[in-house]
Enzyme design. Structure first.
Site, PDB file in Angstrom:
ATOM      1  CB  SER A  66      -5.392  -3.800  -4.776  1.00  0.00           C
ATOM      2  OG  SER A  66      -6.644  -2.765  -4.216  1.00  0.00           O
TER       3      SER A  66
ATOM      4  CE1 TYR B 261      -8.992  -5.864  -0.385  1.00  0.00           C
ATOM      5  CE2 TYR B 261      -8.414  -3.662  -0.819  1.00  0.00           C
ATOM      6  CZ  TYR B 261      -8.872  -4.786  -1.168  1.00  0.00           C
ATOM      7  OH  TYR B 261      -8.411  -5.283  -2.803  1.00  0.00           O
TER       8      TYR B 261
END
Length: 379
Positions: free
Chosen positions: A213, A226
Site C-alpha cells: 500500500s 495497518y
C-alpha cells in the site's frame, strides 16, 4: 597580550588561510563531481526505468502458465482472476469463503480454467492444502492427450499475495487483538502463503506479486497498525526480491492508495472504530473526549469517501505485473494529481509530513488545541 601570543595567533590565521587556499579548490571540485554524479544517477535511473517499461510491454505467452492468487472473495483479487482468465492463464483463486457469494460469482463469470481453492492465510494447514491442490493440478496437466502426444507441462508462473485486512482506531483504543489480527493476515499470512510456492517459481523463473500500500510509506492515524503491517509487507517484497534474484524470480510490490473496495468500506471501519472506542478504559477516553472521537469518525469517513472508484487502474497494473516480460519493481496506482501530492510529501522533512498528515487525518482544531495547551504549560 604578549608578543609571543600575537605571533601564535597571526601564524595560525596565516597558516589556516594558506591551507584553505590549497584545499578549497579541491573541495569545490569534489562538490562539483559529487553533484554531477547525483544528476547522472538520477538520469540513469529514469532512463533505465523507461527502457525497462518499453522493453517489458511485450507480454509473455500465457499458454501453459498458471497463477495462484490469495484474497479473491472480492476487490482486486476478484477482478484480477477474471482478467487473467480472459487472457488465457489458468488461475487458482484462493477464497476465504469457498462457498460464499464471491467464490460463487467467480464460478459463474469465469471459465473452467479457474479453480476455487479454500484458503485461510492465517493457518498452516490451509496454505499447505492449497499448495497440494495447485501442485497436483499442475502435474496432471502434463499427462497424455487423446492422441497420446505429450502436452507441454503447465508451470506456476506467478503467486499474488493479495489477502489483507484493515481496521481503524488509534493505538491506545481497545485491546491489541486487532493489531495481532492485522499482522497475522497482512504480514505473517503473506509470507506463509508465498513460501511454499517458491520452489515452483524457481523452476519457471516466475514472479511474486504482493499487495502492499502507499500507506506502507506513511503512518496515518487512525490506521497506524495497518500502515505498520504494509510497511513490513513492503520490506518483505524488497528482501525477497534480492534473495530470489539469483534464481531469476521477480518480486513486485503493488502499492495503491485508497480505492473503494470491501476492504475500505467506511461503514465497517466506523463500526470497528466504535467497537474499539467502547472497549477503551474510561481514563483514556476522558483524555481524548467523546467530541474528539465523533470528529475523528467524520474525518475517517470523509477520507474513505474520497477514495478512487476506478479499481480497474489497480487491476491494469496487476495484469501488467503478471504478464509483462520485464515488470517494474513497484507499481503505484493512483490519480495523477493525488499521486504526485503524496510522492512530494514523501520527500518532505518529518516535521512537515506531520503537519500534512495531521491536517488530513485528524481533527485540526483538536491538534491545535493540544499544541496550545502544551505551550501554555511550558510557558
Amino acid at each position: 597580550m604578549a608578543v609571543i601570543d600575537q605571533v601564535k595567533i597571526y601564524s595560525a590565521v596565516f597558516g589556516g588561510l594558506s591551507l584553505s587556499c590549497l584545499i578549497l579548490p579541491y573541495v569545490w571540485t569534489y562538490v562539483q563531481i559529487t553533484g554531477a554524479l547525483c544528476i547522472l544517477c538520477m538520469l540513469a535511473r529514469r532512463i533505465t526505468t523507461e527502457y525497462n517499461r518499453q522493453r517489458g510491454k511485450k507480454p509473455v505467452n500465457p499458454r501453459d502458465k498458471a497463477v495462484f492468487i490469495t484474497g479473491c472473495d472480492s476487490g482486486f483479487g476478484f477482478e484480477l482472476v477474471r482478467r487473467l482468465d480472459k487472457i488465457g492463464y489458468k488461475v487458482f483463486a484462493g477464497c476465504l469463503f469457498p462457498e460464499g457469494d464471491g467464490a460463487n460469482n467467480l464460478k459463474k463469470m469465469t471459465s473452467n480454467e479457474v479453480t476455487i481453492v479454500p484458503l485461510d492465510v492465517t493457518k498452516d494447514e490451509s496454505v499447505n492444502a492449497a499448495y497440494e491442490t495447485v501442485s497436483k493440478s499442475l502435474k496432471n496437466k502434463s499427462c497424455l492427450d487423446l492422441e497420446n502426444e505429450l502436452l507441454s507441462p503447465t508451470e506456476l508462473w506467478a503467486v499474488v499475495g493479495n489477502a489483507g485486512v484493515c481496521y481503524a482506531g488509534e493505538v491506545e483504543w481497545g485491546s491489541l487483538d486487532w493489531l495481532q489480527r492485522t499482522f497475522d493476515v497482512n504480514v505473517i499470512g503473506l509470507v506463509r502463503s508465498v513460501r511454499p510456492f517458491l520452489p515452483l517459481l524457481r523452476q519457471s523463473k516466475g514472479r511474486v506479486l504482493c499487495t502492499t500500500s502507499l500507506w506502507g510509506h506513511y503512518a496515518i492515524p487512525p490506521a497506524v497498525p495497518y500502515c505498520m503491517s504494509k510497511a513490513a509487507a513492503r520490506y518483505f517484497v524488497d528482501g525477497l526480491r534480492r534473495e530470489m534474484k539469483k534464481f531469476g524470480v521477480k518480486c513486485i510490490s503493488m502499492e495503491p492508495n485508497v480505492y473503494k473496495t470491501n476492504l475500505t468500506d467506511d461503514n465497517l471501519l466506523i463500526q470497528f472504530m466504535q467497537k474499539s472506542w467502547d472497549s477503551t478504559p474510561d481514563s483514556i477516553k476522558r483524555d481524548y473526549g467523546e467530541a474528539y472521537f465523533k470528529k475523528a469518525c467524520e474525518y475517517l469517513s470523509a477520507h474513505i469517501s474520497a477514495g478512487r472508484t476506478q479499481v480497474s487502474e489497480v487491476v491494469d497494473d496487476f495484469v501488467e505485473a503478471v504478464t509483462a516480460t520485464h515488470p517494474k519493481y513497484a507499481y503505484h496506482p493512483d490519480g495523477w494529481l493525488r499521486g504526485l501530492s503524496w510522492r512530494l510529501a514523501l520527500l518532505a522533512p518529518p516535521a512537515l509530513q506531520d503537519e500534512i498528515i495531521n491536517y488530513i487525518a485528524q481533527p485540526v482544531e483538536y491538534v491545535a488545541l493540544k499544541r496550545g495547551k502544551s505551550s501554555e504549560k511550558q510557558g
